[in-house]
Each structure stands twice: as C-alpha cells, then as structure tokens.
Design an enzyme around this catalytic site. Sequence first.
Site, PDB file in Angstrom:
ATOM      1  N   ILE A  10       6.933  69.464  34.118  1.00  0.00           N
ATOM      2  CA  ILE A  10       6.319  70.177  35.269  1.00  0.00           C
ATOM      3  C   ILE A  10       7.310  71.116  35.948  1.00  0.00           C
ATOM      4  O   ILE A  10       6.919  72.074  36.603  1.00  0.00           O
ATOM      5  CB  ILE A  10       5.735  69.150  36.277  1.00  0.00           C
ATOM      6  CG1 ILE A  10       4.784  69.840  37.265  1.00  0.00           C
ATOM      7  CG2 ILE A  10       6.849  68.390  37.012  1.00  0.00           C
ATOM      8  CD1 ILE A  10       3.952  68.887  38.087  1.00  0.00           C
ATOM      9  N   GLN A  13       8.807  76.501  33.116  1.00  0.00           N
ATOM     10  CA  GLN A  13       7.968  77.684  33.339  1.00  0.00           C
ATOM     11  C   GLN A  13       6.479  77.317  33.264  1.00  0.00           C
ATOM     12  O   GLN A  13       5.709  77.556  34.209  1.00  0.00           O
ATOM     13  CB  GLN A  13       8.266  78.757  32.279  1.00  0.00           C
ATOM     14  CG  GLN A  13       7.272  79.924  32.329  1.00  0.00           C
ATOM     15  CD  GLN A  13       7.413  80.905  31.181  1.00  0.00           C
ATOM     16  OE1 GLN A  13       7.948  81.973  31.380  1.00  0.00           O
ATOM     17  NE2 GLN A  13       6.924  80.569  30.000  1.00  0.00           N
ATOM     18  N   ASP A  14       6.056  76.755  32.145  1.00  0.00           N
ATOM     19  CA  ASP A  14       4.618  76.496  31.946  1.00  0.00           C
ATOM     20  C   ASP A  14       4.125  75.396  32.868  1.00  0.00           C
ATOM     21  O   ASP A  14       3.015  75.490  33.419  1.00  0.00           O
ATOM     22  CB  ASP A  14       4.347  76.068  30.499  1.00  0.00           C
ATOM     23  CG  ASP A  14       4.569  77.188  29.512  1.00  0.00           C
ATOM     24  OD1 ASP A  14       5.037  78.272  29.928  1.00  0.00           O
ATOM     25  OD2 ASP A  14       4.275  76.988  28.310  1.00  0.00           O
ATOM     26  N   LEU A  83       4.236  68.938  28.006  1.00  0.00           N
ATOM     27  CA  LEU A  83       4.969  70.207  27.880  1.00  0.00           C
ATOM     28  C   LEU A  83       6.476  69.989  27.826  1.00  0.00           C
ATOM     29  O   LEU A  83       7.222  70.902  27.471  1.00  0.00           O
ATOM     30  CB  LEU A  83       4.661  71.115  29.087  1.00  0.00           C
ATOM     31  CG  LEU A  83       3.190  71.315  29.458  1.00  0.00           C
ATOM     32  CD1 LEU A  83       3.080  72.294  30.622  1.00  0.00           C
ATOM     33  CD2 LEU A  83       2.401  71.829  28.271  1.00  0.00           C
ATOM     34  N   SER A 128       3.999  75.243  18.838  1.00  0.00           N
ATOM     35  CA  SER A 128       4.677  76.535  18.986  1.00  0.00           C
ATOM     36  C   SER A 128       4.528  77.403  17.747  1.00  0.00           C
ATOM     37  O   SER A 128       4.504  76.902  16.615  1.00  0.00           O
ATOM     38  CB  SER A 128       6.167  76.266  19.232  1.00  0.00           C
ATOM     39  OG  SER A 128       6.914  77.426  19.015  1.00  0.00           O
ATOM     40  N   GLU A 130       6.847  78.950  16.632  1.00  0.00           N
ATOM     41  CA  GLU A 130       8.102  78.722  15.905  1.00  0.00           C
ATOM     42  C   GLU A 130       7.849  77.804  14.702  1.00  0.00           C
ATOM     43  O   GLU A 130       8.638  77.797  13.758  1.00  0.00           O
ATOM     44  CB  GLU A 130       9.126  78.116  16.879  1.00  0.00           C
ATOM     45  CG  GLU A 130      10.539  77.969  16.378  1.00  0.00           C
ATOM     46  CD  GLU A 130      11.324  79.264  16.199  1.00  0.00           C
ATOM     47  OE1 GLU A 130      10.918  80.314  16.730  1.00  0.00           O
ATOM     48  OE2 GLU A 130      12.365  79.209  15.509  1.00  0.00           O
ATOM     49  N   TYR A 152      14.502  73.031  16.297  1.00  0.00           N
ATOM     50  CA  TYR A 152      13.404  73.059  17.279  1.00  0.00           C
ATOM     51  C   TYR A 152      12.057  73.167  16.558  1.00  0.00           C
ATOM     52  O   TYR A 152      11.118  72.424  16.848  1.00  0.00           O
ATOM     53  CB  TYR A 152      13.592  74.235  18.243  1.00  0.00           C
ATOM     54  CG  TYR A 152      12.384  74.492  19.108  1.00  0.00           C
ATOM     55  CD1 TYR A 152      12.175  73.763  20.276  1.00  0.00           C
ATOM     56  CD2 TYR A 152      11.434  75.456  18.756  1.00  0.00           C
ATOM     57  CE1 TYR A 152      11.045  73.989  21.062  1.00  0.00           C
ATOM     58  CE2 TYR A 152      10.320  75.684  19.530  1.00  0.00           C
ATOM     59  CZ  TYR A 152      10.119  74.947  20.686  1.00  0.00           C
ATOM     60  OH  TYR A 152       8.992  75.171  21.453  1.00  0.00           O
TER      61      TYR A 152
END
Length: 333
Positions: A10, A13-14, A83, A128, A130, A152
């Site tokens: 939290i 950013q998101d 997140l 993602s 990615e 990642y």
Amino acid sequence: MTKRALITGITGQDGSYLAELLLKRGYEVHGLVRRVALEDPANRLSRIDDFRDQLHLHAGSLESFPSLFAVVNAVQPDELYHLGAQSFVSYSFEDAFSTFRTNIDGTHFVLESVKQTCPGCRVYFAGSSEMFGHVKATPQDENTPFHPRSPYGISKVTGFDLSRNYREAYGMFISCGILFNHESPRRGFEFVTRKITSHVAKIKHGLADTLPLGNLEAKRDWGFAGDYVEAMYLMVQQETASDFVVATGETHTVREFCEQAFAAVDLDYRDYVTENPEFYRPAEVHLLLGDAGKAKAELNWEPTCRFDRLVEMMIDADMELIRQQRTGTSAGE
Ligand code: NAP
Ligand code: GDD
C-alpha cells in the site's frame, strides 16, 4: 454492507492510487506495511500521507508467513490486492535470492493465508509484462508465451503460476493482471521515467548538469498508474477470475522519453544525457508492447492518459517539487 479490502504494497506507487480509489468507492481499506515504515512515517508513508487517517495499517512482512497469516486472519478481507514486491528489475540481478524470497515466498504466503483463513476472498495478483521478457510475439497478449529475462521476471512468472494453481486446485477467485509499465508523479526515483523527469527538473533549476542512463533504445509501453489501478479493481469485480493484459498499445524508446521530457522545459536532451554502461542490465528486455483487447472488451477498460500527457504530468510534478523545496512550501500552502 461495507466491503473490506486488504492491500499489500500500500505504500508503493500502485498501492497508494488503489487505496484512494477504494476509499472513494466506500471500502474499508486495510494495508500491510513493514514495521520500519510505521516507525518512520514521514519518509516511508509519504505516498499515503494525505489519507492515512482513513486507512487501517497493519505491520507485517512478505517474508514472514506468521505475520501475513495473522493480518489476513484479523482483517478477513472481501478483496485482497497483492501488490507488495521487490519491483526493481535491476536490483533483482544484484540480489536474486531476496527478490525470490519476497516475490515468490511472499505470494505463496499470501495465497496460503487466504486459503486457510478466508477462502472466499477475491484476490488480485500483480503480474507483469516483464514476464514476456524476450518476447515471442508482438504485440503481447494473454496467450503470448513467457520468457523472463531477469530474476524479477522469473519471480513474477512463478507468482503467476502459483496464483493459477491455487485458482484451479482450490477454486479460489484469483485474477492476475499482466500490467505493462505504468508511471506517475509517485513513481520511485530508481525507475527510468522518474529518473529522467526528476533530473530534468534539477537540470532546469541549475541543480544538476548531466543525466547518466543505460540502454536508450529499450522500448516500453508506458501508461499512467491511476488508469491501471482502475483495471485491477475491475478484474476483481468480474463474475469469474481471469488474467488480463493492461497496456496502452503504444511503445516508445527511453530516448524518446528523454527527448520529450527535456523538450517540455525547452532543453535538448542531447546536451545532458550520457549513455553509461554501469546502467546496462546483464539481460535486457528490448521491446514491450501490449494488446489490451481482452481488458477493453470484458472490463470495459480504456487508458485515459497517453504518452505525451504522461511525460508532461511527470515533468510538471517534478518541477513543482523543486519549486516547493526551494521556497519551503508544499502544495496548497
Ligand atoms: P513499488 O512502488 O515498488 O511498491 C512496492 C511495494 O511493496 C511497497 O509498498 C513496498 O514497501 C512493498 N514491499 C516490498 N517488499 C516488501 C516486504 N518484504 N514486505 C512487505 N512489503 C514489501 O511498486 P509499484 O510500482 O507500486 O508496483 C506494484 C506491484 O505491481 C508490484 O508487485 C510490481 O512488481 C507490479 N508491477 C508494477 C508495474 C509498474 O510498471 N509499476 C508493472 C507491472 C507489475 P516499502 O514501501 O516498505 O518498500
Ligand atoms: N531504471 C533504469 N535506469 N532503467 C534504465 C536506465 C536507467 O538509468 N537507462 C535505461 N534504462 C532502461 C532499462 O534498461 C529498461 O529497458 C527500461 O529503461 C525501463 O526500466 P525501468 O524503468 O527500471 O522499468 P522496467 O521495465 O525494468 O520494470 C518496470 O516495469 C515492469 C513492467 O514491465 C518495473 O515497474 C517492474 O516492477 C514492472 O514489472
């Protein structure tokens, strides 16, 4: 009845945009934060500072199953947005082991906690682009095979596989967003867009004179984070869980981002940007371009902010930040 949501990550950013969205929709919003963040709120809770009094924050770490279990059990969320992650690709090459612990074990701990304490909870997993890595097709959609190119990326593919397996094996509602890069004035300074816009603002104010970057030819499909948390929310409201690509359908090079960002303050990026091999990655993802056709058709989701506007928004915010630092004021004063 008031719905209860729990957000891991939290403070990121998101997480901060999603918390605002859920508060506006009348949710009781809970967040998992690290103990150190609670002890240093001025620095570590800055993205949620404006509405922190409306949130319920719980100390816990993605690396500790007991702490996650306790929080999920205590909150009994209707919706859980997972997140939290070590989200910086470059750093994952430097410490793959801790990235795996946070991103793979952390996801496993979240899913298992939900299964054991509130199996009816709807879960969102932050996948993602990615994961596509060395892309097998362009544009990339939900059927494009994964070929991750970083620890990642590997951790996110594993998180995605874990999520799908919990969905299929235990009938849990778990939707995975395959989100392409999304940015905002709240983006961390280590990511390339924010690195560029913060340097442009410093250069324009005479506080820096160069911007060393890595691969200028990498291409990304950059959207606005505020739009992307809307897509997360919509995924969780569907009748059945599924996986969705979220992207703008436009791709630009890092060089183009520089060009546009410097031009916004009447500067030529070629006078300031240097290419420094220190910022190259051992394996690069050269091109990402998403096809969000499924999200558009099934979620009725559309990005509202295009590349030009995104660059302008981030430049304006970083210019304003420096003005405030110089005059000792903050917005609204
Ligand atoms: P971010 O700004 O880096 O935020 C990451 C969050 O995870 C922070 O709140 C951080 O807490 C938390 N976290 C990290 N390690 C933790 C741990 N061990 N225990 C508890 N919390 C921990 O990332 P973001 O840009 O908001 O991205 C949100 C999610 O979407 C991430 O999973 C990311 O991988 C994924 N994603 C992002 C993008 C994008 O372009 N932004 C695209 C696709 C997917 P601290 O504040 O304490 O560090
Ligand atoms: N960070 C950074 N710093 N990146 C640079 C630099 C630099 O100095 N110079 C060039 N780049 C290039 C990177 O090599 C990469 O190709 C591109 O800019 C974008 O890098 P980042 O902004 O760090 O983002 P990312 O694409 O690696 O990862 C972000 O997007 C993913 C979704 O595709 C992160 O938010 C991930 O968490 C997210 O999953």
